[in-house]
Design a protein around this motif. Structure first.
Motif, short mmCIF file in Angstrom:
data_model
loop_
_atom_site.label_atom_id
_atom_site.label_comp_id
_atom_site.label_asym_id
_atom_site.label_seq_id
_atom_site.Cartn_x
_atom_site.Cartn_y
_atom_site.Cartn_z
N PRO A 1 0.84 -1.21 0.00
CA PRO A 1 0.00 0.00 0.00
C PRO A 1 0.87 1.25 0.00
CG PRO A 1 0.00 -1.05 2.16
CD PRO A 1 0.69 -2.00 1.24
N PRO A 2 0.32 2.39 -0.43
CA PRO A 2 1.12 3.62 -0.51
C PRO A 2 1.72 4.05 0.83
CG PRO A 2 -0.96 3.88 -1.68
CD PRO A 2 -1.05 2.59 -0.93
N SER A 3 1.00 3.81 1.91
CA SER A 3 1.49 4.21 3.24
C SER A 3 1.27 3.06 4.23
CB SER A 3 0.76 5.47 3.72
OG SER A 3 0.99 6.55 2.84
N PRO A 4 2.09 2.04 4.17
CA PRO A 4 1.92 0.91 5.10
C PRO A 4 2.16 1.35 6.54
CG PRO A 4 4.00 0.73 3.92
CD PRO A 4 3.26 1.86 3.30
N SER A 5 1.37 0.81 7.45
CA SER A 5 1.49 1.22 8.85
C SER A 5 2.21 0.19 9.71
CB SER A 5 0.11 1.50 9.45
OG SER A 5 -0.67 0.32 9.50
N LEU A 6 2.39 -1.02 9.21
CA LEU A 6 3.17 -2.03 9.93
C LEU A 6 3.96 -2.83 8.91
CD1 LEU A 6 3.91 -3.31 12.63
CD2 LEU A 6 1.95 -4.85 12.38
N VAL A 7 5.29 -2.76 9.05
CA VAL A 7 6.18 -3.36 8.05
C VAL A 7 7.18 -4.28 8.75
CG1 VAL A 7 7.90 -2.89 6.25
CG2 VAL A 7 5.97 -1.31 6.58
N LEU A 8 7.43 -5.42 8.16
CA LEU A 8 8.50 -6.32 8.62
C LEU A 8 9.67 -6.18 7.66
CD1 LEU A 8 9.56 -8.72 10.37
CD2 LEU A 8 8.57 -10.23 8.64
N VAL A 9 10.86 -6.00 8.21
CA VAL A 9 12.08 -5.96 7.41
C VAL A 9 12.91 -7.19 7.75
CG1 VAL A 9 14.15 -4.67 6.77
CG2 VAL A 9 12.06 -3.44 7.45
N CYS A 10 13.15 -8.04 6.76
CA CYS A 10 13.95 -9.24 6.97
C CYS A 10 15.38 -8.96 6.55
CB CYS A 10 13.37 -10.41 6.17
SG CYS A 10 11.74 -10.94 6.75
N ASP A 11 16.28 -8.99 7.53
CA ASP A 11 17.68 -8.65 7.33
C ASP A 11 18.49 -9.93 7.18
OD1 ASP A 11 20.26 -7.67 7.40
OD2 ASP A 11 20.13 -6.84 9.42
N SER A 12 18.71 -10.33 5.94
CA SER A 12 19.53 -11.53 5.64
C SER A 12 19.01 -12.79 6.32
CB SER A 12 20.99 -11.29 6.03
OG SER A 12 21.51 -10.17 5.35
N ILE A 13 17.69 -12.99 6.29
CA ILE A 13 17.11 -14.24 6.82
C ILE A 13 17.35 -15.32 5.78
CG2 ILE A 13 15.03 -15.38 7.65
CD1 ILE A 13 15.77 -13.16 9.46
N SER A 14 18.45 -16.04 5.92
CA SER A 14 18.86 -17.00 4.89
C SER A 14 18.20 -18.36 5.03
CB SER A 14 20.38 -17.16 4.90
OG SER A 14 20.83 -17.59 6.17
N ASP A 15 17.65 -18.65 6.20
CA ASP A 15 16.99 -19.95 6.41
C ASP A 15 15.56 -19.87 5.86
OD1 ASP A 15 15.08 -21.70 8.27
OD2 ASP A 15 17.04 -22.65 8.16
N PRO A 16 15.22 -20.67 4.85
CA PRO A 16 13.89 -20.56 4.25
C PRO A 16 12.76 -20.89 5.20
CG PRO A 16 15.08 -22.46 3.37
CD PRO A 16 16.07 -21.67 4.17
N GLY A 17 13.01 -21.80 6.16
CA GLY A 17 11.98 -22.12 7.13
C GLY A 17 11.67 -20.94 8.03
N ASN A 18 12.73 -20.25 8.51
CA ASN A 18 12.53 -19.06 9.34
C ASN A 18 11.81 -17.95 8.56
OD1 ASN A 18 13.57 -19.99 11.74
ND2 ASN A 18 15.59 -19.13 11.44
N LEU A 19 12.21 -17.78 7.30
CA LEU A 19 11.58 -16.73 6.49
C LEU A 19 10.10 -17.03 6.29
CD1 LEU A 19 11.82 -14.15 4.85
CD2 LEU A 19 12.46 -15.55 2.86
N GLY A 20 9.78 -18.27 5.96
CA GLY A 20 8.37 -18.63 5.78
C GLY A 20 7.56 -18.47 7.05
N THR A 21 8.16 -18.83 8.19
CA THR A 21 7.48 -18.67 9.48
C THR A 21 7.23 -17.20 9.79
OG1 THR A 21 8.49 -20.70 10.30
CG2 THR A 21 7.61 -19.19 11.95
N LEU A 22 8.20 -16.33 9.51
CA LEU A 22 8.03 -14.90 9.72
C LEU A 22 6.91 -14.34 8.83
CD1 LEU A 22 11.75 -13.78 10.03
CD2 LEU A 22 9.96 -13.38 11.75
#
Length: 260
Positions: free
Chosen positions: A109-130
Protein backbone atom coordinates in the motif's frame (compact mmCIF):
# COMPACT_ATOMS: atom_id res chain seq x y z
CA UNK A 1 -12.39 -36.26 -17.61
CA UNK A 2 -9.39 -38.37 -16.64
CA UNK A 3 -6.07 -36.48 -16.51
CA UNK A 4 -3.48 -37.23 -19.14
CA UNK A 5 -0.95 -39.82 -18.00
CA UNK A 6 2.75 -38.94 -18.24
CA UNK A 7 5.13 -41.89 -18.21
CA UNK A 8 8.45 -40.48 -19.41
CA UNK A 9 11.02 -38.62 -17.29
CA UNK A 10 11.80 -36.63 -20.44
CA UNK A 11 8.34 -35.10 -20.59
CA UNK A 12 8.86 -31.30 -20.88
CA UNK A 13 6.36 -30.49 -18.13
CA UNK A 14 7.97 -32.91 -15.67
CA UNK A 15 11.41 -31.56 -16.50
CA UNK A 16 10.20 -27.97 -16.01
CA UNK A 17 8.67 -28.80 -12.62
CA UNK A 18 11.93 -30.38 -11.47
CA UNK A 19 13.97 -27.37 -12.64
CA UNK A 20 11.87 -25.10 -10.43
CA UNK A 21 13.61 -26.52 -7.36
CA UNK A 22 16.34 -23.99 -8.23
CA UNK A 23 15.90 -20.30 -7.42
CA UNK A 24 17.55 -19.28 -10.67
CA UNK A 25 14.95 -21.16 -12.69
CA UNK A 26 12.08 -19.68 -10.67
CA UNK A 27 13.42 -16.20 -11.33
CA UNK A 28 14.04 -16.96 -15.01
CA UNK A 29 10.59 -18.43 -15.72
CA UNK A 30 8.47 -16.48 -13.23
CA UNK A 31 6.97 -19.80 -12.12
CA UNK A 32 6.72 -21.35 -8.66
CA UNK A 33 6.21 -24.95 -7.58
CA UNK A 34 3.60 -25.70 -4.91
CA UNK A 35 3.22 -29.10 -3.25
CA UNK A 36 0.34 -30.45 -1.22
CA UNK A 37 -3.43 -29.97 -1.31
CA UNK A 38 -3.54 -27.21 1.27
CA UNK A 39 -0.95 -24.94 -0.32
CA UNK A 40 -2.42 -25.37 -3.80
CA UNK A 41 -5.92 -24.70 -2.45
CA UNK A 42 -4.62 -21.56 -0.69
CA UNK A 43 -3.22 -20.31 -4.00
CA UNK A 44 -6.52 -20.96 -5.77
CA UNK A 45 -8.42 -19.28 -2.94
CA UNK A 46 -6.17 -16.23 -3.40
CA UNK A 47 -7.33 -15.97 -7.02
CA UNK A 48 -4.27 -17.51 -8.67
CA UNK A 49 -4.58 -19.77 -11.69
CA UNK A 50 -2.53 -22.94 -12.04
CA UNK A 51 -0.52 -23.56 -15.20
CA UNK A 52 -0.04 -27.28 -14.56
CA UNK A 53 -1.20 -29.78 -11.91
CA UNK A 54 0.44 -33.17 -11.42
CA UNK A 55 -0.92 -35.99 -9.27
CA UNK A 56 0.46 -39.42 -8.46
CA UNK A 57 -1.44 -42.42 -9.78
CA UNK A 58 -2.01 -43.60 -6.20
CA UNK A 59 -3.74 -40.38 -5.16
CA UNK A 60 -5.79 -40.37 -8.36
CA UNK A 61 -7.04 -43.90 -7.73
CA UNK A 62 -8.00 -43.09 -4.14
CA UNK A 63 -10.12 -40.13 -5.23
CA UNK A 64 -8.47 -38.02 -2.50
CA UNK A 65 -7.86 -35.16 -4.92
CA UNK A 66 -11.20 -35.12 -6.74
CA UNK A 67 -12.34 -31.88 -5.09
CA UNK A 68 -9.07 -30.11 -5.86
CA UNK A 69 -8.94 -31.33 -9.46
CA UNK A 70 -12.50 -30.09 -9.99
CA UNK A 71 -11.20 -26.55 -9.39
CA UNK A 72 -8.72 -26.55 -12.28
CA UNK A 73 -9.21 -26.95 -16.05
CA UNK A 74 -8.97 -30.62 -17.06
CA UNK A 75 -6.47 -29.88 -19.80
CA UNK A 76 -3.78 -28.67 -17.36
CA UNK A 77 -3.97 -31.76 -15.11
CA UNK A 78 -1.86 -34.89 -15.52
CA UNK A 79 -0.95 -37.98 -13.54
CA UNK A 80 2.23 -40.01 -13.31
CA UNK A 81 3.72 -43.01 -11.56
CA UNK A 82 4.88 -42.84 -7.95
CA UNK A 83 8.60 -43.10 -8.89
CA UNK A 84 8.34 -40.27 -11.43
CA UNK A 85 6.36 -38.15 -8.99
CA UNK A 86 9.03 -38.64 -6.30
CA UNK A 87 11.66 -37.59 -8.82
CA UNK A 88 9.85 -34.32 -9.53
CA UNK A 89 8.87 -33.61 -5.91
CA UNK A 90 11.02 -31.53 -3.57
CA UNK A 91 10.05 -33.53 -0.47
CA UNK A 92 11.26 -36.90 0.82
CA UNK A 93 7.65 -37.95 1.47
CA UNK A 94 5.63 -36.44 -1.39
CA UNK A 95 2.03 -35.40 -0.78
CA UNK A 96 0.93 -36.77 -4.14
CA UNK A 97 0.00 -33.49 -5.81
CA UNK A 98 1.98 -30.50 -7.03
CA UNK A 99 1.23 -27.53 -9.23
CA UNK A 100 2.96 -24.81 -11.20
CA UNK A 101 1.75 -21.23 -10.82
CA UNK A 102 2.87 -17.87 -12.09
CA UNK A 103 4.57 -16.01 -9.26
CA UNK A 104 2.03 -13.48 -7.92
CA UNK A 105 2.94 -9.83 -7.58
CA UNK A 106 1.36 -8.09 -4.59
CA UNK A 107 1.87 -4.34 -4.29
CA UNK A 108 2.55 -2.67 -0.96
CA UNK A 109 0.00 0.00 0.00
CA UNK A 110 1.12 3.62 -0.51
CA UNK A 111 1.49 4.21 3.24
CA UNK A 112 1.92 0.91 5.10
CA UNK A 113 1.49 1.22 8.85
CA UNK A 114 3.17 -2.03 9.93
CA UNK A 115 6.18 -3.36 8.05
CA UNK A 116 8.50 -6.32 8.62
CA UNK A 117 12.08 -5.96 7.41
CA UNK A 118 13.95 -9.24 6.97
CA UNK A 119 17.68 -8.65 7.33
CA UNK A 120 19.53 -11.53 5.64
CA UNK A 121 17.11 -14.24 6.82
CA UNK A 122 18.86 -17.00 4.89
CA UNK A 123 16.99 -19.95 6.41
CA UNK A 124 13.89 -20.56 4.25
CA UNK A 125 11.98 -22.12 7.13
CA UNK A 126 12.53 -19.06 9.34
CA UNK A 127 11.58 -16.73 6.49
CA UNK A 128 8.37 -18.63 5.78
CA UNK A 129 7.48 -18.67 9.48
CA UNK A 130 8.03 -14.90 9.72
CA UNK A 131 5.78 -14.34 6.71
CA UNK A 132 3.13 -16.57 8.27
CA UNK A 133 3.30 -14.56 11.50
CA UNK A 134 3.12 -11.37 9.45
CA UNK A 135 -0.07 -12.48 7.73
CA UNK A 136 -1.65 -13.37 11.07
CA UNK A 137 -0.59 -10.04 12.64
CA UNK A 138 -1.92 -7.86 9.84
CA UNK A 139 1.44 -6.71 8.50
CA UNK A 140 1.02 -4.48 5.44
CA UNK A 141 4.23 -5.51 3.74
CA UNK A 142 7.64 -7.12 4.05
CA UNK A 143 10.98 -5.78 2.84
CA UNK A 144 13.53 -8.47 1.98
CA UNK A 145 17.12 -7.30 2.22
CA UNK A 146 20.03 -8.89 0.37
CA UNK A 147 20.95 -12.30 1.72
CA UNK A 148 17.39 -13.44 2.36
CA UNK A 149 16.23 -16.85 1.20
CA UNK A 150 13.83 -16.99 -1.71
CA UNK A 151 10.32 -16.64 -0.25
CA UNK A 152 9.06 -18.64 -3.25
CA UNK A 153 11.29 -21.64 -2.62
CA UNK A 154 9.60 -24.91 -1.62
CA UNK A 155 10.73 -24.86 2.03
CA UNK A 156 9.74 -21.21 2.56
CA UNK A 157 6.36 -21.84 0.92
CA UNK A 158 5.66 -24.81 3.16
CA UNK A 159 6.60 -22.82 6.28
CA UNK A 160 4.58 -19.81 5.12
CA UNK A 161 1.42 -21.90 4.62
CA UNK A 162 -0.02 -19.48 2.07
CA UNK A 163 1.25 -16.25 3.65
CA UNK A 164 3.15 -15.42 0.45
CA UNK A 165 -0.21 -15.04 -1.31
CA UNK A 166 -1.41 -12.45 1.24
CA UNK A 167 1.61 -10.39 2.36
CA UNK A 168 3.13 -8.01 -0.23
CA UNK A 169 6.92 -8.33 -0.45
CA UNK A 170 9.57 -6.03 -1.89
CA UNK A 171 13.23 -6.81 -2.50
CA UNK A 172 15.72 -4.14 -1.39
CA UNK A 173 19.45 -4.23 -2.07
CA UNK A 174 20.62 -2.66 1.17
CA UNK A 175 19.63 -1.16 4.51
CA UNK A 176 19.94 2.29 2.94
CA UNK A 177 17.20 1.40 0.46
CA UNK A 178 14.98 -0.12 3.14
CA UNK A 179 15.47 2.83 5.49
CA UNK A 180 14.63 5.33 2.75
CA UNK A 181 11.26 3.64 2.18
CA UNK A 182 10.54 3.39 5.92
CA UNK A 183 11.30 7.07 6.45
CA UNK A 184 9.09 7.98 3.50
CA UNK A 185 6.26 6.00 5.08
CA UNK A 186 6.84 7.65 8.46
CA UNK A 187 7.61 4.38 10.23
CA UNK A 188 9.30 4.22 13.63
CA UNK A 189 12.08 1.66 13.17
CA UNK A 190 12.86 -1.00 15.79
CA UNK A 191 15.33 -3.85 15.48
CA UNK A 192 15.08 -7.17 17.34
CA UNK A 193 18.62 -7.69 18.64
CA UNK A 194 20.07 -10.19 21.11
CA UNK A 195 21.82 -7.31 22.87
CA UNK A 196 18.76 -5.07 22.86
CA UNK A 197 17.80 -3.10 25.96
CA UNK A 198 14.08 -2.40 25.39
CA UNK A 199 11.20 -4.82 25.82
CA UNK A 200 8.84 -5.09 22.86
CA UNK A 201 5.81 -4.43 25.06
CA UNK A 202 7.27 -1.11 26.23
CA UNK A 203 7.22 0.26 22.68
CA UNK A 204 4.26 2.04 21.13
CA UNK A 205 3.30 0.12 17.98
CA UNK A 206 0.02 1.95 17.37
CA UNK A 207 1.50 4.42 14.89
CA UNK A 208 3.34 3.51 11.69
CA UNK A 209 6.08 1.06 12.68
CA UNK A 210 8.70 -1.24 11.20
CA UNK A 211 10.29 -4.28 12.82
CA UNK A 212 13.72 -5.43 11.63
CA UNK A 213 14.57 -9.10 12.25
CA UNK A 214 18.05 -10.47 11.53
CA UNK A 215 19.37 -13.90 10.68
CA UNK A 216 19.73 -16.68 13.21
CA UNK A 217 23.47 -16.94 12.62
CA UNK A 218 24.53 -13.29 12.45
CA UNK A 219 21.71 -11.25 13.95
CA UNK A 220 21.03 -7.69 12.89
CA UNK A 221 23.54 -6.30 10.38
CA UNK A 222 25.96 -3.59 11.45
CA UNK A 223 24.36 -1.08 9.07
CA UNK A 224 21.05 -1.37 10.90
CA UNK A 225 22.57 -1.24 14.39
CA UNK A 226 24.63 1.80 13.44
CA UNK A 227 21.53 3.69 12.28
CA UNK A 228 20.38 6.03 15.08
CA UNK A 229 16.82 5.77 13.79
CA UNK A 230 16.66 2.06 14.66
CA UNK A 231 15.81 1.40 18.30
CA UNK A 232 16.82 -1.99 19.69
CA UNK A 233 14.63 -4.67 21.25
CA UNK A 234 15.46 -7.84 23.16
CA UNK A 235 15.34 -10.83 20.83
CA UNK A 236 15.09 -14.63 20.82
CA UNK A 237 15.12 -17.04 17.88
CA UNK A 238 14.54 -15.00 14.71
CA UNK A 239 11.16 -16.48 13.80
CA UNK A 240 9.93 -16.64 17.40
CA UNK A 241 11.03 -13.08 18.14
CA UNK A 242 9.37 -11.76 15.02
CA UNK A 243 6.09 -13.52 15.78
CA UNK A 244 5.99 -12.32 19.40
CA UNK A 245 6.70 -8.69 18.55
CA UNK A 246 4.29 -8.58 15.60
CA UNK A 247 1.47 -9.97 17.71
CA UNK A 248 2.15 -7.39 20.42
CA UNK A 249 1.89 -4.73 17.71
CA UNK A 250 -1.41 -6.24 16.58
CA UNK A 251 -2.71 -6.34 20.18
CA UNK A 252 -2.00 -2.65 20.72
CA UNK A 253 -3.59 -1.72 17.42
CA UNK A 254 -6.74 -3.75 18.02
CA UNK A 255 -7.29 -2.67 21.61
CA UNK A 256 -5.76 0.79 21.58
CA UNK A 257 -3.77 -0.31 24.61
CA UNK A 258 -1.04 2.03 25.84
CA UNK A 259 2.41 0.39 26.21
CA UNK A 260 3.30 -0.56 29.77
Amino acid sequence: MKPQHLNSPNNPRLKLAKRLHARRQREKTGLILLEGQRLIADALDAGLSADFVLVSDEQLRDGALDRLLARVPAEIAASTTAPLFRDVSDTTTPAGVLALFQKPILTLPPSPSLVLVCDSISDPGNLGTLLRASAAAGVDGCLLMAGCADPWGPKALRAGMGAQFRVPMMQVDSWAGAAASLVEWGCAIRAADAGGTSAHYDCDWRDASALVVGSEAHGISREVLADPRAGDLESLNAAVAGAIVLHEAQRQRMTGAVPR
